[in-house]
Write a protein that holds these residues in place. Structure first.
Motif, PDB file in Angstrom:
ATOM      1  N   ASP A   1      13.723  68.957  40.039  1.00 58.48           N
ATOM      2  CA  ASP A   1      14.439  67.842  40.657  1.00 58.48           C
ATOM      3  C   ASP A   1      15.891  67.737  40.203  1.00 58.48           C
ATOM      4  OD1 ASP A   1      12.115  67.263  41.978  1.00 58.48           O
ATOM      5  OD2 ASP A   1      11.801  65.301  41.064  1.00 58.48           O
ATOM      6  N   VAL A   2      16.166  68.107  38.973  1.00 56.67           N
ATOM      7  CA  VAL A   2      17.533  68.010  38.462  1.00 56.67           C
ATOM      8  C   VAL A   2      18.456  68.932  39.249  1.00 56.67           C
ATOM      9  CG1 VAL A   2      19.007  68.405  36.451  1.00 56.67           C
ATOM     10  CG2 VAL A   2      16.795  67.278  36.171  1.00 56.67           C
ATOM     11  N   LEU A   3      18.026  70.163  39.498  1.00 56.96           N
ATOM     12  CA  LEU A   3      18.845  71.099  40.262  1.00 56.96           C
ATOM     13  C   LEU A   3      18.963  70.661  41.713  1.00 56.96           C
ATOM     14  CD1 LEU A   3      20.521  73.636  40.348  1.00 56.96           C
ATOM     15  CD2 LEU A   3      18.414  74.961  40.678  1.00 56.96           C
ATOM     16  N   ILE A   4      17.876  70.177  42.278  1.00 60.46           N
ATOM     17  CA  ILE A   4      17.927  69.678  43.656  1.00 60.46           C
ATOM     18  C   ILE A   4      18.963  68.555  43.752  1.00 60.46           C
ATOM     19  CG2 ILE A   4      16.680  68.460  45.483  1.00 60.46           C
ATOM     20  CD1 ILE A   4      14.114  69.866  44.465  1.00 60.46           C
ATOM     21  N   ALA A   5      18.892  67.601  42.847  1.00 59.04           N
ATOM     22  CA  ALA A   5      19.820  66.459  42.866  1.00 59.04           C
ATOM     23  C   ALA A   5      21.261  66.925  42.713  1.00 59.04           C
ATOM     24  CB  ALA A   5      19.457  65.468  41.766  1.00 59.04           C
ATOM     25  N   ARG A   6      21.494  67.876  41.822  1.00 55.82           N
ATOM     26  CA  ARG A   6      22.861  68.378  41.621  1.00 55.82           C
ATOM     27  C   ARG A   6      23.383  69.062  42.876  1.00 55.82           C
ATOM     28  NH1 ARG A   6      23.412  72.171  36.795  1.00 55.82           N
ATOM     29  NH2 ARG A   6      22.757  73.721  38.302  1.00 55.82           N
ATOM     30  N   MET A   7      22.559  69.888  43.510  1.00 55.34           N
ATOM     31  CA  MET A   7      22.989  70.590  44.717  1.00 55.34           C
ATOM     32  C   MET A   7      23.167  69.617  45.897  1.00 55.34           C
ATOM     33  SD  MET A   7      23.507  73.427  43.440  1.00 55.34           S
ATOM     34  CE  MET A   7      24.023  74.320  44.872  1.00 55.34           C
ATOM     35  N   LEU A   8      22.313  68.614  45.982  1.00 60.71           N
ATOM     36  CA  LEU A   8      22.486  67.592  47.014  1.00 60.71           C
ATOM     37  C   LEU A   8      23.812  66.856  46.821  1.00 60.71           C
ATOM     38  CD1 LEU A   8      18.913  66.062  47.269  1.00 60.71           C
ATOM     39  CD2 LEU A   8      20.152  67.244  49.104  1.00 60.71           C
ATOM     40  N   GLY A   9      24.145  66.556  45.581  1.00 60.78           N
ATOM     41  CA  GLY A   9      25.413  65.886  45.292  1.00 60.78           C
ATOM     42  C   GLY A   9      26.599  66.714  45.738  1.00 60.78           C
TER      43      GLY A   9
ATOM     44  N   PHE B   1      26.579  68.963  48.077  1.00 62.44           N
ATOM     45  CA  PHE B   1      26.561  68.977  49.538  1.00 62.44           C
ATOM     46  C   PHE B   1      27.127  67.672  50.105  1.00 62.44           C
ATOM     47  CE2 PHE B   1      24.364  67.933  53.511  1.00 62.44           C
ATOM     48  CZ  PHE B   1      24.819  68.975  54.306  1.00 62.44           C
ATOM     49  N   ILE B   2      26.667  66.569  49.588  1.00 59.62           N
ATOM     50  CA  ILE B   2      27.088  65.268  50.101  1.00 59.62           C
ATOM     51  C   ILE B   2      28.565  65.002  49.815  1.00 59.62           C
ATOM     52  CG2 ILE B   2      26.775  62.772  49.740  1.00 59.62           C
ATOM     53  CD1 ILE B   2      23.725  63.460  49.618  1.00 59.62           C
ATOM     54  N   ASN B   3      29.046  65.419  48.665  1.00 57.90           N
ATOM     55  CA  ASN B   3      30.456  65.216  48.332  1.00 57.90           C
ATOM     56  C   ASN B   3      31.374  66.239  48.974  1.00 57.90           C
ATOM     57  OD1 ASN B   3      30.058  62.895  46.744  1.00 57.90           O
ATOM     58  ND2 ASN B   3      29.373  64.162  45.051  1.00 57.90           N
ATOM     59  N   GLY B   4      30.792  67.280  49.535  1.00 50.77           N
ATOM     60  CA  GLY B   4      31.581  68.252  50.283  1.00 50.77           C
ATOM     61  C   GLY B   4      31.955  67.666  51.631  1.00 50.77           C
TER      62      GLY B   4
ATOM     63  N   ASN C   1      24.420  62.224  58.816  1.00 53.98           N
ATOM     64  CA  ASN C   1      25.286  62.273  57.643  1.00 53.98           C
ATOM     65  C   ASN C   1      25.327  60.916  56.944  1.00 53.98           C
ATOM     66  OD1 ASN C   1      27.074  63.658  55.889  1.00 53.98           O
ATOM     67  ND2 ASN C   1      28.825  62.804  56.970  1.00 53.98           N
ATOM     68  N   GLU C   2      25.434  59.856  57.701  1.00 53.91           N
ATOM     69  CA  GLU C   2      25.433  58.513  57.112  1.00 53.91           C
ATOM     70  C   GLU C   2      24.094  58.195  56.450  1.00 53.91           C
ATOM     71  OE1 GLU C   2      27.985  56.427  56.597  1.00 53.91           O
ATOM     72  OE2 GLU C   2      29.121  58.149  57.351  1.00 53.91           O
TER      73      GLU C   2
ATOM     74  N   GLU D   1      23.490  57.395  52.490  1.00 49.85           N
ATOM     75  CA  GLU D   1      22.846  56.151  52.068  1.00 49.85           C
ATOM     76  C   GLU D   1      21.608  56.420  51.219  1.00 49.85           C
ATOM     77  OE1 GLU D   1      22.004  53.755  55.534  1.00 49.85           O
ATOM     78  OE2 GLU D   1      24.120  53.804  56.147  1.00 49.85           O
ATOM     79  N   SER D   2      20.782  57.348  51.673  1.00 51.95           N
ATOM     80  CA  SER D   2      19.556  57.663  50.935  1.00 51.95           C
ATOM     81  C   SER D   2      19.878  58.290  49.578  1.00 51.95           C
ATOM     82  CB  SER D   2      18.679  58.618  51.739  1.00 51.95           C
ATOM     83  OG  SER D   2      18.235  57.973  52.908  1.00 51.95           O
ATOM     84  N   TYR D   3      20.895  59.128  49.529  1.00 50.73           N
ATOM     85  CA  TYR D   3      21.285  59.758  48.271  1.00 50.73           C
ATOM     86  C   TYR D   3      21.724  58.684  47.272  1.00 50.73           C
ATOM     87  CZ  TYR D   3      23.651  62.682  44.875  1.00 50.73           C
ATOM     88  OH  TYR D   3      24.042  63.281  43.711  1.00 50.73           O
ATOM     89  N   SER D   4      22.581  57.764  47.724  1.00 52.50           N
ATOM     90  CA  SER D   4      23.051  56.733  46.804  1.00 52.50           C
ATOM     91  C   SER D   4      21.930  55.783  46.388  1.00 52.50           C
ATOM     92  CB  SER D   4      24.230  55.956  47.408  1.00 52.50           C
ATOM     93  OG  SER D   4      23.805  55.231  48.538  1.00 52.50           O
TER      94      SER D   4
END
Length: 116
Positions: free
Chosen positions: A24-32, A34-37, A104-105, A109-112
């Motif tokens: 989960d840690v790597l998933i969360a980091r990669m999602l971050g 992606f989302i911040n890109g 995207n929205e 929202e779900s990420y935050s």
């Protein structure tokens, strides 16, 4: 951090993401990352500027990243846009681009809510 709930809310595949990323840690980091890109924002701008060659390249790239992250709805939409623009320089994708903006929205929202 609740990565599994995030995936359930966005209709992604947590199990597929876990199989690729292993935790989960790597998933969360990669999602971050992606989302911040800005890959989705870039696609929207390319479509608005009628740059279909650029849109094809951006959609193809997004398809790969979304596939690796198991973001199923984004992967499916990026796949559709990739094929629609592969050989056509004048295609109406207003509906798909609007859906991409909405996804995207929801993703942000779900990420935050569950991960950030």
């Amino acid at each position: 951090m609740d990565v599994k709930t995030f995936y359930a809310e966005i209709n992604g595949s947590y199990n597929d993401a876990l199989a690729i990323m292993m935790n989960d840690v790597l998933i969360a980091r990669m999602l971050g990352k992606f989302i911040n890109g800005n890959s989705i924002d870039q696609m929207i701008a390319l479509y608005e500027n009628k740059d279909f060659r650029g849109l094809f390249a951006a959609a193809h790239s997004l398809k790969g990243v979304a596939g690796n992250l198991a973001l199923t709805p984004i992967f499916d939409l990026a796949s559709f846009i990739t094929e629609a623009t592969r050989n056509d320089d004048n295609v109406n994708l207003d509906k798909e681009i609007a859906e991409l903006k909405n996804l995207n929205e929801r993703l942000k929202e779900s990420y935050s809510k569950y991960i950030a």
